[in-house]
Design a protein around this motif. Structure first.
Motif, mmCIF file in Angstrom:
data_model
loop_
_atom_site.group_PDB
_atom_site.id
_atom_site.type_symbol
_atom_site.label_atom_id
_atom_site.label_comp_id
_atom_site.label_asym_id
_atom_site.label_seq_id
_atom_site.Cartn_x
_atom_site.Cartn_y
_atom_site.Cartn_z
ATOM 1 N N LEU A 185 0.842 -1.201 0.000
ATOM 2 C CA LEU A 185 0.000 0.000 0.000
ATOM 3 C C LEU A 185 0.879 1.254 0.000
ATOM 4 C CD1 LEU A 185 -2.664 -1.175 2.604
ATOM 5 C CD2 LEU A 185 -3.227 -0.358 0.301
ATOM 6 N N ALA A 186 1.897 1.270 0.859
ATOM 7 C CA ALA A 186 2.750 2.458 0.967
ATOM 8 C C ALA A 186 3.555 2.664 -0.311
ATOM 9 C CB ALA A 186 3.676 2.329 2.176
ATOM 10 N N GLU A 187 4.076 1.587 -0.868
ATOM 11 C CA GLU A 187 4.879 1.694 -2.099
ATOM 12 C C GLU A 187 4.018 2.216 -3.247
ATOM 13 O OE1 GLU A 187 8.409 1.798 -3.823
ATOM 14 O OE2 GLU A 187 8.307 0.924 -1.818
ATOM 15 N N LYS A 188 2.745 1.827 -3.272
ATOM 16 C CA LYS A 188 1.828 2.297 -4.307
ATOM 17 C C LYS A 188 1.188 3.650 -3.947
ATOM 18 C CE LYS A 188 -0.723 -1.059 -6.444
ATOM 19 N NZ LYS A 188 -0.106 -1.499 -7.703
ATOM 20 N N ARG A 189 1.563 4.188 -2.803
ATOM 21 C CA ARG A 189 1.047 5.489 -2.321
ATOM 22 C C ARG A 189 -0.467 5.501 -2.217
ATOM 23 N NH1 ARG A 189 5.205 8.011 -6.396
ATOM 24 N NH2 ARG A 189 6.989 6.997 -5.456
ATOM 25 N N PRO A 209 -3.338 5.680 0.457
ATOM 26 C CA PRO A 209 -3.472 5.981 1.891
ATOM 27 C C PRO A 209 -4.383 4.988 2.599
ATOM 28 C CG PRO A 209 -4.720 7.567 0.576
ATOM 29 C CD PRO A 209 -4.007 6.676 -0.405
ATOM 30 N N PHE A 210 -4.091 4.698 3.859
ATOM 31 C CA PHE A 210 -4.914 3.756 4.629
ATOM 32 C C PHE A 210 -4.721 4.007 6.117
ATOM 33 C CE2 PHE A 210 -1.551 0.792 6.102
ATOM 34 C CZ PHE A 210 -0.507 1.220 5.299
ATOM 35 N N ASP A 211 -5.742 3.617 6.885
ATOM 36 C CA ASP A 211 -5.645 3.622 8.347
ATOM 37 C C ASP A 211 -5.390 2.198 8.820
ATOM 38 O OD1 ASP A 211 -5.976 6.286 8.856
ATOM 39 O OD2 ASP A 211 -8.151 6.158 9.107
#
Lengths: 222, 222
Positions: B20-24, B26-28
């Protein structure tokens, strides 16, 4: 001709055989005795596991997850992973359920302990594992039966890899006589439906040295 | 906001957080104590495992395999599974290697025995399993080091889910002080490279009750 390296009792190999047959992709089967750790095989798959698919163009795809995803990308007619994002999430959740949870709680405790250990020369079966495998089969058949009653096929309205995956594990267990189909009527009905499909015929004709499947194994009216 | 239900030490959760972070995207994050078997959580994922992703539109995707495949289909910018069929086969082979073989031979023997058993109240660690985990780590680090020396990233010229998956398992083990990085220089160099990426920062800030990570855990020049 493309080649699938497999073992007859490997549920992961059975899943790929069913997927190839359901998609009408012709292939030759080669038994790979993975415990012999054949060098040319380890070059194709350093993990030393079946199934491995070798395409005519030389492409090698190792691991049943990689193969099944590959097949739906390379041969998109007759898709097996669902069409919408939600359908695909559900198919893959169930594939993970059977290849992960069902394998760890049932298949490994029964098939690995009773058959693969002997084949691979890794000692005697663990009685506690076999008891756990039998005990765990019941709730899994109940879940499968509940899915089969709530939906046309396990993941929704179409036959998908979720059905093939569940059937692969159950057919391998059925071959060694470890499925009590009287435990859940809906699960049994679902299995009878999938077992009568043409993709299933080669599995029902399988022979394994030292193992005699129960009479109902190849019977479509079991 | 989309929500990822996770556990800090779950390598499968870490893989999805990195993706998720590498693909930018956003998430909680929500910690899910899976051993409490919360009813609303079991409705989302009857397997009772993390990670589970819930999208803003209500779509629930359970299981790290289903989530990672979903993310590359739903958010195709910055693909993590490779572009050609051959690349994708190699990425998935390595994901299966780390999520399957590495988990069974290393992660489970160390992380599950030493940490998860305690958290889940499932008895004391099995000393033989811990010994096996440490012994198995060495050939795995050698294989990882060999891949990292032969290629730019583990599966080829781009960073892919194979790198994130391997880093997820190793970072969880590193958190509990179980990786001896002196065993393989090339593996250590690869880990230093991936650890310094922005996607890794939240993992390095993780805190788990009852566990103090070794001083090098969050150090980029370990």
């Amino acid at each position: 001709m493309r080649i699938l390296y497999h073992l007859p009792l490997s549920p992961y190999s059975r899943k790929v055989r069913l997927a190839l047959a359901e998609k009408r992709i012709p292939f030759d089967l080669r038994v790979e005795r993975v415990w012999e750790r054949r060098e040319e095989f380890l070059e194709m798959n350093p993990a030393g596991t079946v199934p491995v698919l070798r395409e005519d163009n030389g492409l090698v795809v190792a691991d049943s997850y990689a193969i099944c995803e590959y097949l739906d990308e390379a041969y998109p007619d007759l898709p097996l992973l669902g069409r919408t994002l939600a359908e695909r999430a559900e198919v893959r959740r169930l594939v993970a359920w059977f290849d992960g949870k069902f394998y760890a709680e049932v298949t490994r405790n029964l098939l690995y302990e009773k058959q693969m250990k002997r084949l691979m020369g890794r000692g005697t079966p663990d009685a506690a594992a076999i008891r756990a495998g039998h005990a765990n089969l019941r709730p899994h058949l109940d879940y499968l039966g509940w899915l089969a009653e709530s939906r046309v096929w396990l993941a929704g309205s179409s036959l998908t890899l979720a059905d093939l995956c569940a059937a692969a594990h159950l057919s391998a267990l059925d071959f060694v006589g470890d499925v009590d189909w009287s435990l859940n009527e809906a699960a049994k009905d679902w299995y009878a439906r999938i077992k009568s499909r043409p993709c299933f015929r080669p599995l029902l004709a399988d022979r394994v040295s030292g193992v005699t499947p129960p009479p109902h194994y190849a019977d479509l009216d079991f």
